[in-house]
Scaffold this motif. Structure first.
Motif, PDB file in Angstrom:
ATOM      1  N   VAL A  21      33.334  91.005  52.183  1.00 38.89           N
ATOM      2  CA  VAL A  21      33.890  92.206  52.799  1.00 38.89           C
ATOM      3  C   VAL A  21      33.338  93.447  52.116  1.00 38.89           C
ATOM      4  O   VAL A  21      33.098  94.470  52.753  1.00 38.89           O
ATOM      5  CB  VAL A  21      35.434  92.175  52.708  1.00 38.89           C
ATOM      6  N   ARG A  31      36.828  87.087  52.130  1.00 36.94           N
ATOM      7  CA  ARG A  31      38.034  86.663  52.858  1.00 36.94           C
ATOM      8  C   ARG A  31      38.592  85.374  52.262  1.00 36.94           C
ATOM      9  O   ARG A  31      37.833  84.450  51.921  1.00 36.94           O
ATOM     10  CB  ARG A  31      37.728  86.461  54.348  1.00 36.94           C
ATOM     11  N   THR A  39      44.825  90.646  57.498  1.00 40.10           N
ATOM     12  CA  THR A  39      43.901  90.952  56.401  1.00 40.10           C
ATOM     13  C   THR A  39      44.362  90.185  55.172  1.00 40.10           C
ATOM     14  O   THR A  39      45.506  90.341  54.717  1.00 40.10           O
ATOM     15  CB  THR A  39      43.894  92.463  56.085  1.00 40.10           C
ATOM     16  N   HIS A  40      43.509  89.312  54.681  1.00 37.99           N
ATOM     17  CA  HIS A  40      43.774  88.607  53.412  1.00 37.99           C
ATOM     18  C   HIS A  40      42.426  88.453  52.712  1.00 37.99           C
ATOM     19  O   HIS A  40      41.629  87.571  53.059  1.00 37.99           O
ATOM     20  CB  HIS A  40      44.433  87.253  53.642  1.00 37.99           C
ATOM     21  N   VAL A  41      42.188  89.341  51.778  1.00 40.39           N
ATOM     22  CA  VAL A  41      40.890  89.422  51.095  1.00 40.39           C
ATOM     23  C   VAL A  41      41.132  89.254  49.596  1.00 40.39           C
ATOM     24  O   VAL A  41      42.134  89.744  49.063  1.00 40.39           O
ATOM     25  CB  VAL A  41      40.228  90.791  51.392  1.00 40.39           C
ATOM     26  N   VAL A  73      38.722  98.027  50.086  1.00 37.75           N
ATOM     27  CA  VAL A  73      38.904  96.951  51.073  1.00 37.75           C
ATOM     28  C   VAL A  73      39.984  97.353  52.081  1.00 37.75           C
ATOM     29  O   VAL A  73      39.809  97.206  53.304  1.00 37.75           O
ATOM     30  CB  VAL A  73      39.279  95.626  50.377  1.00 37.75           C
ATOM     31  N   ALA A  74      41.115  97.871  51.576  1.00 38.07           N
ATOM     32  CA  ALA A  74      42.199  98.289  52.476  1.00 38.07           C
ATOM     33  C   ALA A  74      41.693  99.327  53.465  1.00 38.07           C
ATOM     34  O   ALA A  74      42.003  99.270  54.670  1.00 38.07           O
ATOM     35  CB  ALA A  74      43.367  98.836  51.664  1.00 38.07           C
ATOM     36  N   ALA A  76      38.485  99.783  54.418  1.00 37.98           N
ATOM     37  CA  ALA A  76      37.495  99.170  55.310  1.00 37.98           C
ATOM     38  C   ALA A  76      38.157  98.273  56.357  1.00 37.98           C
ATOM     39  O   ALA A  76      37.645  98.126  57.474  1.00 37.98           O
ATOM     40  CB  ALA A  76      36.494  98.354  54.490  1.00 37.98           C
ATOM     41  N   GLU A  77      39.289  97.686  55.991  1.00 40.33           N
ATOM     42  CA  GLU A  77      39.998  96.788  56.913  1.00 40.33           C
ATOM     43  C   GLU A  77      40.919  97.555  57.863  1.00 40.33           C
ATOM     44  O   GLU A  77      41.557  96.958  58.731  1.00 40.33           O
ATOM     45  CB  GLU A  77      40.830  95.780  56.114  1.00 40.33           C
ATOM     46  N   VAL A  79      43.734  99.170  57.073  1.00 40.13           N
ATOM     47  CA  VAL A  79      45.162  99.012  56.786  1.00 40.13           C
ATOM     48  C   VAL A  79      45.670 100.024  55.759  1.00 40.13           C
ATOM     49  O   VAL A  79      46.826  99.941  55.321  1.00 40.13           O
ATOM     50  CB  VAL A  79      45.485  97.564  56.313  1.00 40.13           C
ATOM     51  N   TRP A  84      49.631  98.047  52.806  1.00 43.72           N
ATOM     52  CA  TRP A  84      49.010  96.809  52.332  1.00 43.72           C
ATOM     53  C   TRP A  84      49.606  96.447  50.981  1.00 43.72           C
ATOM     54  O   TRP A  84      50.292  97.246  50.347  1.00 43.72           O
ATOM     55  CB  TRP A  84      47.491  96.964  52.229  1.00 43.72           C
ATOM     56  N   GLY A 108      47.915  94.271  57.727  1.00 42.65           N
ATOM     57  CA  GLY A 108      47.723  94.007  59.147  1.00 42.65           C
ATOM     58  C   GLY A 108      48.975  93.592  59.875  1.00 42.65           C
ATOM     59  O   GLY A 108      48.957  93.405  61.095  1.00 42.65           O
TER      60      GLY A 108
END
Ligand code: AMP
Length: 117
Positions: A21, A31, A39-41, A73-74, A76-77, A79, A84, A108
């Protein structure tokens, strides 16, 4: 600094596949293979440290880079505004399965209470 027997070191080295990611010079986010939310990264330092205490004790600057990557990441996703959760399990009572420090980024959907009963 890598551990040849460590699952996440193998992902860092490209010996095991992952869905990346985000990547920086010293941090990787990929991921989770068994996601618990849309979303679970997982966010990890590329170098091997067993847990949060080892990481922060050895290299607090790297710990800060990992946290900044989690926020990235949050973002980019998508959220960052909806909300998050960042979670790091350390040791048996927390259910840590992989002894390479990692931060879970969940988002998410509404994530419910912080802990199960
Ligand atoms: P923890 O219980 O905090 O140690 O979390 C370990 C996480 O690693 C779990 O959520 C697993 O689903 C995840 N996991 C294990 N193997 C892989 C893999 N090959 N790729 C991505 N995630 C993995």
């Amino acid at each position: 600094m890598n551990d040849p027997d460590c699952l996440f070191c193998k992902i860092v080295g490209g010996d095991l596949p992952s869905t990346k990611v985000l990547e920086t010079e010293r941090v990787l986010a990929f991921r989770d293979i068994n996601p618990h939310a849309p979303t679970h990264v997982l966010v990890i330092p590329k170098d091997h440290y067993a847990n949060v205490a080892e990481l922060t004790g050895a290299d607090p600057g790297l710990a800060a880079e990992v946290l900044a990557a989690a926020a990235g990441v949050a973002d980019a996703e998508g959220v960052a505004d909806s909300g998050w959760r960042l979670l790091a399990n350390s040791g048996p009572n927390a259910g840590q399965e992989v002894s390479h420090v990692h931060f879970h980024v969940f988002g998410g959907r509404p994530l419910g209470p912080m802990l199960s009963a």
